[in-house]
Design an enzyme around this catalytic site. Structure first.
Site, short mmCIF file in Angstrom:
data_model
loop_
_atom_site.label_atom_id
_atom_site.label_comp_id
_atom_site.label_asym_id
_atom_site.label_seq_id
_atom_site.Cartn_x
_atom_site.Cartn_y
_atom_site.Cartn_z
N GLU A 1 5.00 -2.82 12.64
CA GLU A 1 3.74 -2.47 11.95
C GLU A 1 2.72 -2.68 12.88
O GLU A 1 1.77 -1.81 12.54
CB GLU A 1 3.62 -3.85 10.82
CG GLU A 1 4.68 -3.79 10.00
CD GLU A 1 4.73 -2.43 9.33
OE1 GLU A 1 4.00 -1.81 9.16
OE2 GLU A 1 5.76 -2.18 8.34
N GLY B 1 0.80 -1.17 -0.11
CA GLY B 1 -0.15 0.03 0.02
C GLY B 1 0.80 1.26 -0.03
O GLY B 1 0.51 2.25 -0.82
N ALA B 2 1.95 1.21 0.92
CA ALA B 2 2.88 2.24 0.97
C ALA B 2 4.03 1.57 1.61
O ALA B 2 4.07 0.77 2.29
CB ALA B 2 2.24 3.58 1.90
N MET B 3 5.19 2.60 1.55
CA MET B 3 6.52 2.14 2.26
C MET B 3 7.04 3.32 2.90
O MET B 3 7.50 4.44 2.13
CB MET B 3 7.29 1.66 1.30
CG MET B 3 8.70 1.15 1.75
SD MET B 3 8.47 -0.15 3.11
CE MET B 3 10.17 0.44 4.04
N GLU B 4 7.70 3.37 4.20
CA GLU B 4 7.92 4.32 4.91
C GLU B 4 9.48 4.79 4.68
O GLU B 4 10.01 4.92 5.64
CB GLU B 4 7.58 3.79 6.49
CG GLU B 4 8.63 2.90 6.85
CD GLU B 4 7.89 1.17 6.93
OE1 GLU B 4 8.49 0.49 7.72
OE2 GLU B 4 6.96 1.30 6.08
N ASN B 5 9.80 4.67 3.42
CA ASN B 5 11.32 5.16 3.30
C ASN B 5 11.49 6.47 3.91
O ASN B 5 10.76 7.30 3.71
CB ASN B 5 11.63 5.29 1.71
CG ASN B 5 10.99 4.07 0.99
OD1 ASN B 5 11.38 2.88 1.37
ND2 ASN B 5 10.09 4.09 0.11
N HIS C 1 5.86 5.85 11.36
CA HIS C 1 7.29 4.97 11.19
C HIS C 1 8.22 5.69 11.19
O HIS C 1 9.55 5.37 11.40
CB HIS C 1 7.13 4.32 10.06
CG HIS C 1 6.51 2.88 10.22
ND1 HIS C 1 6.69 1.81 10.86
CD2 HIS C 1 5.40 2.32 9.16
CE1 HIS C 1 6.04 0.97 10.96
NE2 HIS C 1 5.32 1.08 9.69
N HIS D 1 -0.13 6.35 9.14
CA HIS D 1 0.73 5.04 9.48
C HIS D 1 2.06 5.17 8.77
O HIS D 1 3.06 4.97 9.69
CB HIS D 1 0.11 3.87 8.61
CG HIS D 1 0.73 2.62 8.63
ND1 HIS D 1 0.12 1.30 9.41
CD2 HIS D 1 2.12 2.20 8.29
CE1 HIS D 1 0.99 0.47 9.54
NE2 HIS D 1 2.06 0.78 8.58
N GLU D 2 2.42 5.59 7.71
CA GLU D 2 3.65 5.94 7.21
C GLU D 2 4.40 6.87 8.01
O GLU D 2 5.71 6.56 8.44
CB GLU D 2 3.88 6.14 5.63
CG GLU D 2 2.92 5.10 4.92
CD GLU D 2 3.40 3.49 5.22
OE1 GLU D 2 4.77 3.32 5.67
OE2 GLU D 2 2.55 2.86 5.15
#
EC number: 3.4.11.-
Length: 966
Positions: free
Chosen positions: A410, A351-355, A391, A387-388
């Site tokens: 998570e 869905g998304a990535m917290e880079n 993180h 959410h991201e």
């Protein structure tokens, strides 16, 4: 400034090497390397030359116990800095037709334990031999004796290592620099450094982008690819004119250069903070962007130019700043970076990535268009951004040491995403939705004997596919549920206090989950709050054993007991360190009065003074803050059912949803009768709130799965039609004959339920309404009269009622859709048709990435399987093509368990069980990757379904018939 200037010139100096003739020579070899992905085998593999040179065939060596046969890195070397230059080509090579990237990497590491071996992760990279004849060069950094010579170099495919054997030992505490030049494919496999494609004004555009989590940074450059191996990264990107380069750090400058006769741009970035490899990101695109600055932090939203021009990034831009500030306050820690970039990608698996500093999203998770997007699309965007951003501190600033503790990372973000979204949109009441979206959802998985504890042993999580398998509902949703319970019994203030000291102490470092317990305990000790034990003792009963308890309250005796809740009470479960006993915080009320909370610390040692007089009721687990189910004596159940019928508002709406969900699941576990569970739905003719309705419909979905191919379906449809008609009428009046949108967020959701269920149970006014809307759209495709909130349900109802004409129109609109959320609604609705030939055609489309994007293939198959007509077609389809689907769509992809679950959830006959067991046997050689556990769960679930039907079918049929009579 001088140091930064020096770094730029140094990095740019490196670029020349990237395109050296040696690298170009390996491009040809890539067509061989990548034309077909090698089947994964478990045979030990000797190191091989990685330069594209054809090697003589050698027999497979006997199993050995060499360091490169192990999946975890030895603890002898610790990286400090990387200087990486990458040049992705956004046009294919004229000879091989492959998209590639070339690169150089210099990693400075410290030797902390003498060794004659360097192991560094590398996967699918081809290396250019250095002047020494090997795949890398090694030099001493910062003075000291010269580095030992490299004796041999090679690649191990199975464990994904570049292996260098040295003539002598590295010296303890000495720093060294390892330099490599390499080429990789910019494939469309959605992992590592990959390419995403889209059309703009009929022209194909390419984006070079990344997804490193959990173990794919090694596909972009050689690196120590474990979360504890934090380092500082100096990134330089070489890219074509007219494109823009992004990375975790802020751009420090872009220069024009000519390399090998090619005019290119070279962009350098500020060094990152000390961070893990899985959080790296680099992207080259010609996207547009919008920006704002909040208290010195630059916030930018990037997307396709057409999406930015259509203002689809505005909503994300408006909520990002407030959510970022909310978390600064919540953690009591300043956001540690100068910028927060967020980018919407046409192809993205998660869905998304917290880079860190450059968060990547699916388009549906970031882009919003008021004309096309529903309020659930809007809520999804707010909660995923939340959410991201959560993180950025919890996960990025402080990172868990190894993937076995993924649940904390998570689960935490999945809990606090509701808090951040609630801050951004306070009128929505989203905090309540964690009960439906996380707790009820994960209860279903965690009540199986094939569930697993939140925390695994580090030694049990080694291989990449074992790591991928942890990205499941237990880690996310159960993690969120137990942390919400913990915050509930500690109080939010104490929870935040412990969090803040934890983040400050371990900033830029790594932890294990018990470190958080230590800091929460310190906050408890300071406050003097009484607890029945230390935070460790309480929480380990929830973290180190799978499952959850059902709490039974006998209102006559006041006895409160607990036992492990299993959907199949006969199933064998593995031993637990706590013998399936939990330390349970119980909140409760007695006929409208909240009672003091109590603790249940043993299976059966608690008596509570109830004093319940006739007609009064007791209700436990207020607002479902606890991660457990509740059962009562029969007299109390009757009192609760009477309360629902006579004055349902006396019971809080979250608990009305909980009573329904608990009752249906207690019935499946044979704790109460199925008829008692069905009786919880009788009052729904008076219910207009979303949460209880959603809970009821979710639970009745199981009855549809079990009975929609049997004679129970007709009477069940008739009963539900009777129950939902008043809700349909309520919304018809509230919206003045569907001309206005209901004011409340949850009311908008429940309007969708009202229309969806009224149409699917055959209410003529509903079917006429939606078919009328859809037909008027078909008559004038330029003007869609269907309100965005209602589109998913209207499209599905109209396509189900229609034929090829309706389907082809929707397919045409899907292909034309420029807004991802609209395309998503159409993609799901196309699976609603009742025509088998259309569904079979649609299944074939999932194998063609130009029709259905790779990221959407497995979920499209699941949509088709959720249709009773499509389910057997989807099952035949995946059995017939399992090997292809597995290799193309990645056994490591997180969606694989969803595919297995989705296609098998209706299974409830002996014949289907045999087919499932045969499928498992037939594909043992191919494997199931991250879906391995899902296959076991499907077998277990099928057996439970068979038993449930044999025990319940006749009485359920009779009940529906009896309760539909006028």
């Amino acid at each position: 400034m001088g140091a930064k200037g020096f770094f730029i010139s140094k990095a740019v100096g490196v670029v020349g090497i990237v395109l050296g003739a040696g690298a170009v020579a390996t491009i040809i070899a890539l067509s061989v390397v990548y034309s077909q992905e090698k089947a994964k085998t478990d045979a030990p593999v000797a190191p091989t030359d990685g330069t594209g040179t054809t090697l003589p065939t050698v027999p497979t060596p006997a199993p050995s116990n060499e360091p490169w046969d192990k999946y975890r890195l030895p603890e002898s070397l610790v990286p400090e800095t990387y200087t990486v230059t990458l040049h992705p080509r956004l046009i294919p090579d004229p000879i091989t037709k492959l998209y590639i990237f070339t690169g150089t990497s210099h990693v400075v590491f410290k030797c902390v334990k003498e060794t004659q071996l360097i192991l560094i992760h590398s996967n699918k990279l081809n290396y250019t031999k250095a002047l020494n004849g090997f795949l890398a060069t090694l030099t001493t950094e910062g003075g000291g004796a010269p580095a030992p010579a490299i004796k041999s170099s090679g690649l191990v495919e199975k464990t994904q290592y570049l292996v260098l054997q040295l003539s002598d030992s590295l010296v303890k505490d000495q720093k060294y620099k390892l330099s490599t030049t390499f080429t990789g494919e910019l494939a469309d496999d959605l992992g590592g450094f990959y390419r995403s494609e889209y059309l703009e004004n009929g022209v194909k555009k390419i984006v070079a982008t990344t997804q490193m989590q959990p173990t794919d940074a090694r596909k972009a450059f050689p690196c120590f690819d474990e979360p504890a191996m934090k380092a500082i990264f100096h990134i330089t990107l070489v890219h074509a004119h007219g494109t823009r380069a992004l990375s975790n750090g802020m751009e420090t400058g872009t220069t024009d250069q000519t390399i090998d006769g090619m005019s290119v741009q070279v962009t350098t970035f500020e060094p990152t903070k000390k961070m893990s490899t899985y959080l790296l990101a680099f992207i080259v695109s010609d996207f547009g962007f919008i920006q704002t600055t909040l208290e010195g932090v630059l916030i930018r939203i990037f997307a396709r130019k057409a999406a930015i021009d259509a203002n689809q990034g505005e909503y994300a831009l408006s909520v990002t700043g407030p959510i970022l500030k909310f978390f600064e306050n919540y953690y009591n820690a300043t956001y540690p970076l100068p910028k927060s970039d967020q980018i919407a990608l046409p192809d993205f698996n998660a869905g998304a990535m917290e880079n860190w500093g450059l968060i990547t999203y699916r388009e549906t998770a970031l882009l919003y268009d008021a004309k096309y997007s529903s309020n659930s699309n809007k809520e999804r965007i707010a909660s995923i951004i939340s959410h991201e951003l959560a993180h950025m501190w919890f996960g990025n600033l402080v990172t868990l040491r190894w993937w076995n503790d993924l649940w904390l990372n998570e689960g935490f973000a999945s809990y606090v995403e509701y808090l951040g979204a609630d801050h951004a949109e306070p009128s929505w009441g989203v905090k309540d939705l964690t009960v439906l979206s996380d707790i009820h959802r994960v209860f279903a998985v965690d009540a199986l004997a094939s569930s697993h504890p939140l925390s695994s042993k580090a030694e049990d999580i080694q291989r990449p596919e074992q790591i991928s398998e942890l990205f499941d509902a237990i880690s996310y949703s159960k993690g969120a549920a137990v942390l919400r319970m913990l915050s509930g019994f500690l109080t939010e203030d104490l929870f935040k206090k412990g969090l803040s000291t934890y983040l400050n102490k371990f900033a830029y470092g790594n932890t294990v989950y018990t470190d958080l317990w230590d800091h929460l305990q310190m906050a408890v000790d300071e406050s003097g709050k009484p607890l029945p034990g230390r935070v460790h003792d309480i929480m380990n009963t929830w973290v180190l054993q799978m499952g959850f308890p059902v709490i039974t309250i006998d209102t006559a005796t006041g006895l409160v007991t607990q036992k492990h809740f299993l959907l199949d009470p006969e199933s064998n479960v593995e031993a637990s360190p706590y013998n399936y006993e939990w330390i349970v915080p119980i909140t409760w009320m007695k006929t409208n009065i909240n009672q003091p909370s109590i603790w249940l610390t043993k299976k059966s040692d608690t008596r509570v003074e109830m004093k319940v007089i006739s007609g009064q009721w007791v209700l436990a687990n207020l607002d479902t803050v606890g991660y457990y189910r509740v059962n009562y004596d029969m007299a109390n159940w009757e009192s609760l059912l009477n309360a629902l019928t006579s004055n349902h508002q006396d019971i809080p709406k979250i608990n009305r949803a909980q009573l329904i969900d608990d009752a249906f699941n207690l019935a499946r576990a044979k704790e109460i009768s199925t008829i008692l569970a069905l009786r919880t739905t009788q009052y729904l003719t008076k219910e207009t709130e979303y949460m209880p309705w959603e809970s009821a419909l979710d639970n009745l979905d199981f009855f549809y799965l079990m009975f929609d191919r049997s004679e129970v379906l007709g009477p069940m449809q008739a009963y539900l039609l009777k129950q939902v008609t008043p809700l349909f009428d309520h919304f018809r009046i509230l919206t003045v004959d569907w001309t206005i949108i209901p004011p409340g967020h949850m009311d908008q959701y429940n309007q969708v339920n009202a229309i969806g269920k009224a149409c699917s149970t055959g209410l003529p006014q509903c079917q006429t309404l939606v078919q009328g809307w859809f037909t008027s759209w078909m008559d004038n495709p330029a003007v869609n009269p269907i309100e965005p909130n209602l589109r998913s349900t209207v499209y599905c109802s109209a396509i189900a009622a229609g034929g090829a004409k309706e389907w082809d129109f929707a397919w045409d609109q899907f292909l034309k859709a420029s807004i991802a959320t609209e395309a998503e609604k159409l993609r799901a609705a196309l699976a609603c048709t009742k025509e088998p030939w259309l569904l079979n055609r649609y299944l074939e489309y999932t194998l063609n990435p130009s029709l259905i994007r790779k990221q959407d293939a497995t979920s499209t198959i699941v949509y088709i399987a959720s249709n009773v007509v499509g389910q057997p077609l989807a099952w035949d389809f995946i059995r017939d093509r399992w090997s292809y689907i597995f290799n193309q769509y990645g056994g490591g992809s997180f969606s694989f368990s969803n595919l297995i679950n989705g296609v098998t959830e209706r299974f409830s006959s002996k014949f289907e069980l045999q087919q499932l067991e045969q499928f498992k046997k037939d594909n043992e050689a191919v494997g199931f990757g991250s879906g391995t556990l899902a296959v076991e769960q499907a077998i277990e679930r099928t057996k439970a379904n068979m038993m449930w039907i044999s025990e319940n079918k006749q009485q359920v049929l009779k009940w529906f018939v009896d309760n539909t009579l006028p």
